[in-house]
Design a protein around this motif. Structure first.
Motif, PDB file in Angstrom:
ATOM      1  N   UNK A  11      13.776  74.072  52.689  1.00 16.51           N
ATOM      2  CA  UNK A  11      14.009  75.474  52.346  1.00 16.51           C
ATOM      3  C   UNK A  11      14.849  75.563  51.072  1.00 16.51           C
ATOM      4  N   UNK A  12      15.886  74.755  50.992  1.00 14.71           N
ATOM      5  CA  UNK A  12      16.765  74.762  49.824  1.00 14.71           C
ATOM      6  C   UNK A  12      16.034  74.272  48.574  1.00 14.71           C
ATOM      7  N   UNK A  13      15.293  73.160  48.708  1.00  9.57           N
ATOM      8  CA  UNK A  13      14.544  72.606  47.577  1.00  9.57           C
ATOM      9  C   UNK A  13      13.550  73.615  47.033  1.00  9.57           C
ATOM     10  N   UNK A  14      12.930  74.367  47.914  1.00  2.71           N
ATOM     11  CA  UNK A  14      11.912  75.332  47.507  1.00  2.71           C
ATOM     12  C   UNK A  14      12.501  76.692  47.133  1.00  2.71           C
ATOM     13  N   UNK A  15      13.832  76.748  47.120  1.00  3.67           N
ATOM     14  CA  UNK A  15      14.514  77.973  46.710  1.00  3.67           C
ATOM     15  C   UNK A  15      14.122  79.161  47.586  1.00  3.67           C
ATOM     16  N   UNK A  16      14.011  78.898  48.892  1.00  3.65           N
ATOM     17  CA  UNK A  16      13.681  79.939  49.851  1.00  3.65           C
ATOM     18  C   UNK A  16      14.893  80.155  50.750  1.00  3.65           C
ATOM     19  N   UNK A  17      14.746  81.053  51.697  1.00  4.19           N
ATOM     20  CA  UNK A  17      15.776  81.276  52.705  1.00  4.19           C
ATOM     21  C   UNK A  17      15.147  81.105  54.081  1.00  4.19           C
ATOM     22  N   UNK A  18      15.990  80.918  55.087  1.00  3.90           N
ATOM     23  CA  UNK A  18      15.478  80.848  56.449  1.00  3.90           C
ATOM     24  C   UNK A  18      14.748  82.140  56.792  1.00  3.90           C
ATOM     25  N   UNK A  19      15.278  83.242  56.349  1.00  3.73           N
ATOM     26  CA  UNK A  19      14.664  84.538  56.626  1.00  3.73           C
ATOM     27  C   UNK A  19      13.283  84.649  55.974  1.00  3.73           C
ATOM     28  N   UNK A  20      13.164  84.244  54.718  1.00  2.00           N
ATOM     29  CA  UNK A  20      11.867  84.358  54.040  1.00  2.00           C
ATOM     30  C   UNK A  20      10.828  83.443  54.677  1.00  2.00           C
ATOM     31  N   UNK A  21      11.238  82.250  55.106  1.00  2.00           N
ATOM     32  CA  UNK A  21      10.306  81.338  55.773  1.00  2.00           C
ATOM     33  C   UNK A  21       9.894  81.918  57.123  1.00  2.00           C
ATOM     34  N   UNK A  22      10.853  82.490  57.846  1.00  2.00           N
ATOM     35  CA  UNK A  22      10.529  83.129  59.123  1.00  2.00           C
ATOM     36  C   UNK A  22       9.477  84.214  58.940  1.00  2.00           C
ATOM     37  N   UNK A  23       9.655  85.027  57.924  1.00  3.07           N
ATOM     38  CA  UNK A  23       8.718  86.118  57.661  1.00  3.07           C
ATOM     39  C   UNK A  23       7.342  85.565  57.273  1.00  3.07           C
ATOM     40  N   UNK A  24       7.311  84.527  56.396  1.00  9.48           N
ATOM     41  CA  UNK A  24       6.037  83.917  56.012  1.00  9.48           C
ATOM     42  C   UNK A  24       5.306  83.337  57.225  1.00  9.48           C
ATOM     43  N   UNK A  25       6.087  82.858  58.196  1.00 12.69           N
ATOM     44  CA  UNK A  25       5.501  82.293  59.416  1.00 12.69           C
ATOM     45  C   UNK A  25       5.011  83.376  60.373  1.00 12.69           C
TER      46      UNK A  25
ATOM     47  N   UNK B   8       6.601  75.271  65.171  1.00 13.52           N
ATOM     48  CA  UNK B   8       6.915  74.123  64.308  1.00 13.52           C
ATOM     49  C   UNK B   8       5.790  73.881  63.306  1.00 13.52           C
ATOM     50  N   UNK B   9       4.545  74.014  63.744  1.00 13.76           N
ATOM     51  CA  UNK B   9       3.398  73.832  62.847  1.00 13.76           C
ATOM     52  C   UNK B   9       3.372  74.912  61.772  1.00 13.76           C
ATOM     53  N   UNK B  10       3.676  76.148  62.145  1.00  9.86           N
ATOM     54  CA  UNK B  10       3.716  77.231  61.156  1.00  9.86           C
ATOM     55  C   UNK B  10       4.815  76.971  60.126  1.00  9.86           C
ATOM     56  N   UNK B  11       5.973  76.504  60.585  1.00  4.24           N
ATOM     57  CA  UNK B  11       7.076  76.198  59.664  1.00  4.24           C
ATOM     58  C   UNK B  11       6.647  75.103  58.699  1.00  4.24           C
ATOM     59  N   UNK B  12       6.045  74.040  59.225  1.00  2.11           N
ATOM     60  CA  UNK B  12       5.585  72.935  58.378  1.00  2.11           C
ATOM     61  C   UNK B  12       4.574  73.433  57.351  1.00  2.11           C
ATOM     62  N   UNK B  13       3.623  74.253  57.790  1.00  5.66           N
ATOM     63  CA  UNK B  13       2.601  74.776  56.871  1.00  5.66           C
ATOM     64  C   UNK B  13       3.219  75.608  55.756  1.00  5.66           C
ATOM     65  N   UNK B  14       4.139  76.484  56.108  1.00  4.49           N
ATOM     66  CA  UNK B  14       4.781  77.333  55.093  1.00  4.49           C
ATOM     67  C   UNK B  14       5.585  76.488  54.105  1.00  4.49           C
ATOM     68  N   UNK B  15       6.187  75.414  54.603  1.00  4.77           N
ATOM     69  CA  UNK B  15       6.978  74.542  53.722  1.00  4.77           C
ATOM     70  C   UNK B  15       6.109  73.513  53.000  1.00  4.77           C
ATOM     71  N   UNK B  16       4.821  73.467  53.344  1.00  5.52           N
ATOM     72  CA  UNK B  16       3.895  72.587  52.632  1.00  5.52           C
ATOM     73  C   UNK B  16       4.024  71.117  52.991  1.00  5.52           C
ATOM     74  N   UNK B  17       4.461  70.833  54.210  1.00  8.02           N
ATOM     75  CA  UNK B  17       4.577  69.451  54.664  1.00  8.02           C
ATOM     76  C   UNK B  17       3.871  69.305  56.004  1.00  8.02           C
ATOM     77  N   UNK B  18       3.675  68.062  56.413  1.00 12.77           N
ATOM     78  CA  UNK B  18       3.046  67.834  57.711  1.00 12.77           C
ATOM     79  C   UNK B  18       4.078  68.033  58.813  1.00 12.77           C
ATOM     80  N   UNK B  19       3.591  68.406  59.969  1.00 12.31           N
ATOM     81  CA  UNK B  19       4.463  68.529  61.134  1.00 12.31           C
ATOM     82  C   UNK B  19       5.100  67.178  61.443  1.00 12.31           C
ATOM     83  N   UNK B  20       4.314  66.119  61.304  1.00 15.61           N
ATOM     84  CA  UNK B  20       4.825  64.774  61.563  1.00 15.61           C
ATOM     85  C   UNK B  20       6.056  64.459  60.710  1.00 15.61           C
TER      86      UNK B  20
END
Length: 92
Positions: free
Chosen positions: A13-27, A49-61
């Motif tokens: 979240x920090x690297x991508x210059x996002x916030x927990x709130x913005x990621x929550x909303x995107x999810x 967890x899968x939605x969070x991974x997708x929004x952050x552009x990484x695998x769930x694994x």
């Protein structure tokens, strides 16, 4: 495990210059969902967890394993955006 998951999520979240709130909303979550889970050190369910991974552009694994995060999906995502931008610019 919980702490490691949230460390990885919060670092991304920090690297991508996002916030927990913005990621929550995107999810599609309540805006404070990630903040509440992280603060109480509880893991989300597998679908969240899968939605969070997708929004952050990484695998769930990469979020649940001890391995280093895999940023390749993020790079591929950026390349896709750049190709779309190039196509838009060609139309001008």
């Amino acid at each position: 495990m919980n702490t490691l998951f949230w460390q990885k999520v919060n670092n991304l979240i920090k690297i991508q210059n996002k916030t927990q709130q913005s990621v929550s909303i995107e999810c599609g979550f309540n805006p404070r969902r990630i903040q509440n889970l992280s603060a109480s050190n509880r893991l989300p369910d597998i679908i969240e967890a899968k939605k969070i991974a997708d929004v952050l552009g990484v695998s769930l694994e990469s979020l649940v394993s001890d391995k280093e995060p895999d940023f390749k999906p993020s790079v591929e995502r950026i390349r896709g955006f750049l190709k779309e931008i190039e196509k838009e610019l060609e139309n001008f």
